[in-house]
Design an enzyme around this catalytic site. Structure first.
Site, PDB file in Angstrom:
ATOM      1  N   SER A 125     -94.051-137.716 -25.052  1.00 17.57           N
ATOM      2  CA  SER A 125     -92.815-136.998 -24.732  1.00 17.57           C
ATOM      3  C   SER A 125     -91.710-137.269 -25.767  1.00 17.57           C
ATOM      4  O   SER A 125     -91.038-136.341 -26.233  1.00 17.57           O
ATOM      5  CB  SER A 125     -92.362-137.420 -23.334  1.00 17.57           C
ATOM      6  OG  SER A 125     -91.111-136.897 -23.029  1.00 17.57           O
ATOM      7  N   ASP A 142     -92.822-134.884 -14.523  1.00 17.11           N
ATOM      8  CA  ASP A 142     -93.966-135.426 -13.774  1.00 17.11           C
ATOM      9  C   ASP A 142     -94.868-136.191 -14.738  1.00 17.11           C
ATOM     10  O   ASP A 142     -96.088-136.126 -14.658  1.00 17.11           O
ATOM     11  CB  ASP A 142     -94.729-134.274 -13.104  1.00 17.11           C
ATOM     12  CG  ASP A 142     -95.749-134.763 -12.092  1.00 17.11           C
ATOM     13  OD1 ASP A 142     -95.586-135.888 -11.560  1.00 17.11           O
ATOM     14  OD2 ASP A 142     -96.710-134.030 -11.838  1.00 17.11           O
ATOM     15  N   HIS A 145     -94.733-142.729 -14.940  1.00 18.86           N
ATOM     16  CA  HIS A 145     -93.914-143.137 -13.804  1.00 18.86           C
ATOM     17  C   HIS A 145     -93.338-144.545 -13.957  1.00 18.86           C
ATOM     18  O   HIS A 145     -92.799-145.098 -13.008  1.00 18.86           O
ATOM     19  CB  HIS A 145     -94.707-143.037 -12.504  1.00 18.86           C
ATOM     20  CG  HIS A 145     -94.888-141.611 -12.040  1.00 18.86           C
ATOM     21  ND1 HIS A 145     -94.585-140.536 -12.838  1.00 18.86           N
ATOM     22  CD2 HIS A 145     -95.328-141.077 -10.882  1.00 18.86           C
ATOM     23  CE1 HIS A 145     -94.838-139.419 -12.184  1.00 18.86           C
ATOM     24  NE2 HIS A 145     -95.291-139.724 -10.984  1.00 18.86           N
TER      25      HIS A 145
HETATM   26 MG    MG Z   1     -96.711-136.151  -9.908  1.00 16.57          MG
END
Ligand code: MG
Length: 222
Positions: A125, A142, A145
């Protein structure tokens, strides 16, 4: 419309067999958001995995002849690595022993007839963001995390949101027992920033809308 086609024009069998972690109600909302946003400009999803959310977002963009940038390094996130709780052995390349979801993703996009809509961006990213200049009508976070990954995605990509554009954040859990807390912290940071209108929640999906300059609280820079 054939009886086997859902109203969103996504093949239900393809949806069912595409690996991923997305509730159908969340997917349906992503479809509606993309359908609305893609009239304004291109959309971006961060964290495509095998293409389940891409099916919903891509179908929404396709309805307007729009474009969905689908960003993922396709090496799997931290918890999906071999030996980790969310590792799927089907996604481990036997030649390298590493997770590689790109072939699965491409197959999903091709099977859905979305190759004229979805532009894969296969990179971390932060690398993809480094010289990005294209304003975006929707950013769906998304990806990784961890706190570092989620905050990087928020900082790098929401800066490109058009006024009126949507910021959607997945996997918002109220307690650590339900799931990792980084997406919730990013969501709360965004809500507290004054930059967005709250569009509400469906399950673990939270949506905010970028305010235009005239709607910003007076103490925020224009
Ligand atoms: Mg997700």
């Amino acid at each position: 419309m054939s009886p086997r086609q859902a109203p969103m024009n996504i093949d239900p069998d393809l949806l069912a067999r595409t690996k991923g972690f997305l509730d159908p109600a969340e997917g349906a909302w992503l479809y509606r958001l993309a359908r609305e946003a893609s009239r304004l400009g291109p959309c971006l999803e961060i964290g495509s995995y095998c293409g389940k959310s891409t099916l919903y977002l891509g179908a929404g963009c396709r309805a307007n002849g729009g474009i969905l940038y689908a960003l993922d390094h396709h090496g799997g996130s931290e918890e999906q690595q071999p030996g980790q709780p969310y590792c799927d052995p089907d996604l481990v390349d036997p030649r390298t022993g590493r997770v590689d979801t790109f072939a699965h993703f491409r197959r999903t996009v091709a099977s859905a007839g979305l190759t004229e809509t979805v532009v894969p961006v296969v990179a971390p990213s932060a690398v993809a963001a480094r010289q990005w200049r294209t304003p975006l009508a929707l950013v769906f976070i998304d990806g990784g995390h961890t706190f570092a990954a989620a905050f990087t995605d928020y900082n790098a990509w929401t800066a490109h949101l058009l006024p009126g554009g949507a910021l959607a954040i997945h996997d918002i859990f109220e307690t650590p027992a339900e799931g990792g807390q980084a997406p919730r912290h990013v969501y709360e940071l965004a809500r507290a920033s004054g930059l967005f209108e709250d569009r509400g929640r469906v399950k673990t999906l939270g949506v905010l809308q970028r305010r235009s300059a005239g709607q910003l609280p007076p103490d925020l820079p224009r």
